[in-house]
Design a protein around this motif. Structure first.
Motif, mmCIF file in Angstrom:
data_model
loop_
_atom_site.group_PDB
_atom_site.id
_atom_site.type_symbol
_atom_site.label_atom_id
_atom_site.label_comp_id
_atom_site.label_asym_id
_atom_site.label_seq_id
_atom_site.Cartn_x
_atom_site.Cartn_y
_atom_site.Cartn_z
ATOM 1 N N GLU A 11 0.832 -1.209 0.000
ATOM 2 C CA GLU A 11 0.000 0.000 0.000
ATOM 3 C C GLU A 11 0.870 1.264 0.000
ATOM 4 O OE1 GLU A 11 -3.721 1.966 2.506
ATOM 5 O OE2 GLU A 11 -2.583 0.332 3.408
ATOM 6 N N MET A 12 1.944 1.263 0.792
ATOM 7 C CA MET A 12 2.831 2.422 0.846
ATOM 8 C C MET A 12 3.562 2.616 -0.476
ATOM 9 S SD MET A 12 4.290 2.425 4.738
ATOM 10 C CE MET A 12 4.867 0.745 4.704
ATOM 11 N N SER A 13 4.001 1.526 -1.105
ATOM 12 C CA SER A 13 4.679 1.615 -2.407
ATOM 13 C C SER A 13 3.754 2.192 -3.461
ATOM 14 C CB SER A 13 5.169 0.237 -2.842
ATOM 15 O OG SER A 13 6.072 -0.288 -1.923
ATOM 16 N N LEU A 14 2.508 1.775 -3.443
ATOM 17 C CA LEU A 14 1.526 2.306 -4.396
ATOM 18 C C LEU A 14 1.291 3.792 -4.166
ATOM 19 C CD1 LEU A 14 -1.044 -0.634 -4.471
ATOM 20 C CD2 LEU A 14 0.416 0.141 -6.357
ATOM 21 N N LEU A 15 1.191 4.201 -2.892
ATOM 22 C CA LEU A 15 0.999 5.619 -2.593
ATOM 23 C C LEU A 15 2.178 6.431 -3.111
ATOM 24 C CD1 LEU A 15 -0.335 7.395 0.504
ATOM 25 C CD2 LEU A 15 1.867 8.053 -0.429
ATOM 26 N N LEU A 16 3.404 6.000 -2.818
ATOM 27 C CA LEU A 16 4.577 6.730 -3.277
ATOM 28 C C LEU A 16 4.647 6.770 -4.804
ATOM 29 C CD1 LEU A 16 7.157 5.483 -0.643
ATOM 30 C CD2 LEU A 16 6.287 7.828 -0.890
ATOM 31 N N LYS A 38 6.393 1.092 -8.591
ATOM 32 C CA LYS A 38 6.047 0.409 -7.344
ATOM 33 C C LYS A 38 7.214 -0.454 -6.869
ATOM 34 C CE LYS A 38 2.920 -3.010 -5.425
ATOM 35 N NZ LYS A 38 3.876 -4.113 -5.333
ATOM 36 N N ALA A 39 7.885 -1.145 -7.789
ATOM 37 C CA ALA A 39 9.045 -1.973 -7.433
ATOM 38 C C ALA A 39 10.160 -1.100 -6.853
ATOM 39 C CB ALA A 39 9.546 -2.744 -8.653
ATOM 40 N N MET A 43 11.575 -1.224 -2.951
ATOM 41 C CA MET A 43 12.984 -1.368 -2.619
ATOM 42 C C MET A 43 13.415 -0.259 -1.656
ATOM 43 S SD MET A 43 16.370 -1.348 -5.054
ATOM 44 C CE MET A 43 16.201 0.384 -5.412
ATOM 45 N N ILE A 44 12.969 0.969 -1.870
ATOM 46 C CA ILE A 44 13.328 2.090 -0.995
ATOM 47 C C ILE A 44 12.830 1.831 0.425
ATOM 48 C CG2 ILE A 44 12.848 4.532 -0.501
ATOM 49 C CD1 ILE A 44 14.865 4.112 -2.768
ATOM 50 N N ILE A 45 11.593 1.380 0.564
ATOM 51 C CA ILE A 45 11.020 1.100 1.882
ATOM 52 C C ILE A 45 11.802 -0.014 2.572
ATOM 53 C CG2 ILE A 45 8.989 0.162 3.073
ATOM 54 C CD1 ILE A 45 7.311 1.692 0.882
ATOM 55 N N SER A 66 -0.188 9.549 3.722
ATOM 56 C CA SER A 66 1.193 9.931 3.434
ATOM 57 C C SER A 66 2.170 8.881 3.952
ATOM 58 C CB SER A 66 1.523 11.295 4.049
ATOM 59 O OG SER A 66 1.469 11.220 5.462
ATOM 60 N N VAL A 67 3.356 8.887 3.345
ATOM 61 C CA VAL A 67 4.433 7.973 3.719
ATOM 62 C C VAL A 67 5.741 8.755 3.676
ATOM 63 C CG1 VAL A 67 5.736 5.904 3.069
ATOM 64 C CG2 VAL A 67 3.266 5.959 2.752
ATOM 65 N N ALA A 68 6.586 8.521 4.664
ATOM 66 C CA ALA A 68 7.916 9.120 4.693
ATOM 67 C C ALA A 68 8.929 8.040 5.057
ATOM 68 C CB ALA A 68 7.977 10.250 5.711
#
Length: 136
Positions: A11-16, A38-39, A43-45, A66-68
């Motif tokens: 979910e966070m990858s999709l948001l970013l 998304k990939a 990887m960043i997360i 939001s995601v940070a």
């Protein structure tokens, strides 16, 4: 903001990915390919988590707003190196070695300008498009 749970990574990858859809660098790397974007953010997360950083999220009701990703001074164990290797292989499979190499070159060049002493680094911050301009 809340700390993330591993089941939230998708979910966070999709948001970013959605938050950065119009970013010129992201567009150049992924050619408007949501799967590749998304990939990348997955990887960043995972990188942030493996190096002892924090992945923070904000919800509005039941919706992720939001995601940070905040890198802490490095704490990389052997087990985390193995986990990261898997994430890099997954990313290369999705995006190709050329894109991985471009990102690696970018990271190498920008890392030169980071402070020499231990520091925190905001890797990315994304707000879901429906919550932009709403003081999230």
């Amino acid at each position: 903001m809340n700390h993330s749970h591993s089941n939230d990574i998708t979910e966070m990858s999709l948001l970013l990915s959605r938050a950065f859809v119009n970013d010129p660098w992201t567009r150049m790397l992924f050619w408007d390919d949501a799967k590749k974007s998304k990939a990348f953010f997955t990887m960043i997360i995972r990188y942030c988590k493996a190096t002892g950083g924090q992945v923070l999220s904000e919800h509005q009701g039941n919706t992720l707003a939001s995601v940070a990703c905040l890198e802490h001074p490095m704490k990389l164990s052997f087990l985390n190196v193995i986990k990261l290797f898997g994430s890099f292989i997954t990313f290369i499979s999705a995006c190709g070695f050329k894109t991985f190499n471009t990102i690696n070159t970018y990271m190498r060049l920008t890392s030169r300008h980071r402070p020499k002493e231990k520091h925190y680094y905001l890797t990315c911050l994304g707000v879901s498009p429906e919550f932009m301009c709403k003081k999230i």
